[in-house]
Motif scaffolding. Structure first.
Motif, short mmCIF file in Angstrom:
data_model
loop_
_atom_site.label_atom_id
_atom_site.label_comp_id
_atom_site.label_asym_id
_atom_site.label_seq_id
_atom_site.Cartn_x
_atom_site.Cartn_y
_atom_site.Cartn_z
N GLN A 90 5.80 9.93 -9.95
CA GLN A 90 5.47 9.87 -8.53
C GLN A 90 5.89 11.17 -7.88
N THR A 91 4.94 11.90 -7.28
CA THR A 91 5.26 13.19 -6.66
C THR A 91 5.22 13.15 -5.14
N HIS A 92 4.62 12.08 -4.56
CA HIS A 92 4.53 11.95 -3.11
C HIS A 92 4.85 10.51 -2.72
N PRO A 93 5.28 10.27 -1.48
CA PRO A 93 5.50 8.89 -1.03
C PRO A 93 4.21 8.08 -1.13
N TYR A 94 4.35 6.80 -1.53
CA TYR A 94 3.19 5.93 -1.66
C TYR A 94 2.79 5.35 -0.30
N SER A 95 1.50 5.01 -0.20
CA SER A 95 1.00 4.31 0.98
C SER A 95 1.52 2.87 0.96
N LEU A 96 1.42 2.20 2.11
CA LEU A 96 1.84 0.80 2.18
C LEU A 96 1.00 -0.06 1.24
N LEU A 97 -0.31 0.22 1.14
CA LEU A 97 -1.17 -0.53 0.23
C LEU A 97 -0.72 -0.38 -1.20
N ARG A 98 -0.41 0.83 -1.62
CA ARG A 98 0.04 1.06 -3.01
C ARG A 98 1.37 0.35 -3.26
N LEU A 99 2.28 0.40 -2.30
CA LEU A 99 3.56 -0.28 -2.46
C LEU A 99 3.37 -1.79 -2.62
N CYS A 100 2.44 -2.35 -1.84
CA CYS A 100 2.17 -3.79 -1.93
C CYS A 100 1.54 -4.14 -3.28
N GLU A 101 0.56 -3.33 -3.72
CA GLU A 101 -0.09 -3.58 -5.01
C GLU A 101 0.93 -3.56 -6.14
N ASP A 102 1.82 -2.57 -6.13
CA ASP A 102 2.81 -2.47 -7.20
C ASP A 102 3.83 -3.60 -7.13
N CYS A 103 4.20 -3.99 -5.92
CA CYS A 103 5.15 -5.09 -5.77
C CYS A 103 4.56 -6.39 -6.33
N ILE A 104 3.29 -6.66 -6.04
CA ILE A 104 2.65 -7.85 -6.58
C ILE A 104 2.52 -7.74 -8.09
N GLY A 105 2.16 -6.55 -8.58
CA GLY A 105 2.03 -6.37 -10.02
C GLY A 105 3.32 -6.64 -10.77
N LYS A 106 4.44 -6.26 -10.17
CA LYS A 106 5.74 -6.46 -10.82
C LYS A 106 6.24 -7.90 -10.69
N ASN A 107 5.74 -8.63 -9.71
CA ASN A 107 6.23 -9.98 -9.46
C ASN A 107 5.10 -11.00 -9.52
N ALA A 108 4.16 -10.76 -10.41
CA ALA A 108 2.95 -11.58 -10.46
C ALA A 108 3.23 -13.04 -10.77
N GLU A 109 4.18 -13.33 -11.65
CA GLU A 109 4.43 -14.72 -12.02
C GLU A 109 4.94 -15.53 -10.83
N VAL A 110 5.68 -14.89 -9.96
CA VAL A 110 6.22 -15.57 -8.78
C VAL A 110 5.12 -15.81 -7.75
#
Length: 365
Positions: free
Chosen positions: A309-329
């Motif tokens: 990661q070279t730049h701060p992520y957008s809110l959409l990207r942060l949300c997508e990654d958060c869901i991807g990491k916590n998909a079972e929940v």
């Protein structure tokens, strides 16, 4: 991403050039396709580039030595058919490997590399440094700082006359493009590995050395340089002067002339002779290479993809990654997503989760 070489101890095993591997940077999924046509010989040290949907490879070294052949393949038609590119005019570069390429205005612009020349071709000692340990009668090997241009619209070669002070001859350096300028960083000549950075204005063919006003990275070869913004270049890995594989990452601002070391989670994964490309949201994806000094021992070839990661992520990207990491929940909530967003989220789940878990979640959602 294209796999070309693996070597074991003193024996080099070249992977076949009749297959191509495609990596989905959203899902982390690989797929492979067979290739046909005029398949090039399997080589190492080739220079690959992409122009108008065509992938070109030039130069390299195989069992018969260095080459200066040019091949291309259309990446958009799904056929993946190789063709050998024949010149309609001009003089191609001499055989070489470990060079770099800039793509600008339908042209492939090659710089530097290590290769062979005949005695009659050694007309400029400033552009070619002879490797004293490697020459036979009238055939000399060494490093160069030449600039050669292949115009894809005319299939012709030319060697423009450059101005300013050119970088010292080198190979195994790294190159990148920003606007109309091509950048060169580091590389090796004789026993020296450098960390200098130069740019070539591709409109005026004028060289300029950029002198940093900050702490600079160690000198290195076999590293990568990737443009991550209109003014920033990302450097990763390589081999140090002490022949130590490196895992440090740096960002260079060409306007302020400042190097900044970047913190990242891959400090335990040194890489040299790897590839790097720009991904989504200014991520840099590093693939392949070796974690060892491959000329001494070769047990460390890698096939994992590292994401920086070279730049701060957008809110959409942060949300997508958060869901991807916590998909079972969040399985039940996935049912509420609109189809287009749901497919994007499933790709992120695939990136962060094993295939078995993804299958279970896909059926549940």
């Amino acid at each position: 991403m294209f796999l070309v070489l693996k070597s074991v101890a003193d024996d080099e095993i070249f992977l076949p050039n009749d297959e191509i591997w495609l990596y989905d940077i959203e899902s982390g999924v690989w797929e492979t396709h067979e290739m046909g046509g005029e398949v090039p010989p399997s080589m190492s040290g080739t220079c690959g580039s992409s122009l108008n949907g065509e992938m070109y490879i030039f130069g390299g070294c195989d069992d018969h030595g260095h080459t200066n052949q040019l091949y291309s393949v259309n990446l958009l038609d799904g056929m993946f058919t190789w063709r050998k590119v024949f010149s309609s005019g001009g003089i191609p570069p001499s055989p070489r490997d470990k060079l770099s390429c800039w793509v600008y205005k339908d042209r492939l612009i090659y710089f530097g590399g290590y290769g062979r020349k005949l005695l009659r071709e050694l007309d400029n000692t400033r552009s070619f440094i002879v490797d004293e340990a490697s020459w036979i009668e009238e055939v000399f090997w060494g490093w160069n700082n030449e600039v050669h241009v292949f115009d894809s619209s005319t299939a012709a070669w030319n060697q423009p006359r450059t101005h300013g002070l050119a970088p010292a001859p080198r190979a195994a350096h790294a190159g990148a493009m920003l606007g109309s300028r091509g950048y060169v960083c580091g590389g090796r000549v004789v026993e020296t590995r450098m960390s200098d950075i130069h740019c070539l204005d591709l409109e005026t063919w004028t060289w300029t050395e950029i002198v940093p006003v900050s702490l600079v990275p160690l000198g290195r070869s076999w590293h990568t340089l990737t443009a991550v913004s209109d003014s920033s270049l990302f450097l990763f890995g390589g081999l140090s002067v002490a022949c130590t594989p490196l895992s440090d990452a740096w960002v260079f601002n060409v306007e302020t002339k400042v190097w900044r070391e970047l913190e990242h989670p891959h400090k335990d994964k040194p890489r040299l002779w790897h590839t790097a490309c720009l991904g989504k949201d200014s991520d840099v994806i590093v693939f392949g290479g070796s974690r060892d000094y491959i000329l001494l021992v070769d047990t460390g070839h890698c096939n994992d993809a590292l994401v920086f990661q070279t730049h701060p992520y957008s809110l959409l990207r942060l949300c997508e990654d958060c869901i991807g990491k916590n998909a079972e929940v969040l399985q039940e909530q996935l049912l509420w997503l609109p189809p287009k967003l749901k497919q994007a989220i499933l790709k992120r789940i695939s990136f962060f989760r094993p295939a078995a878990n993804l299958l279970k979640i896909s059926y549940a959602a």
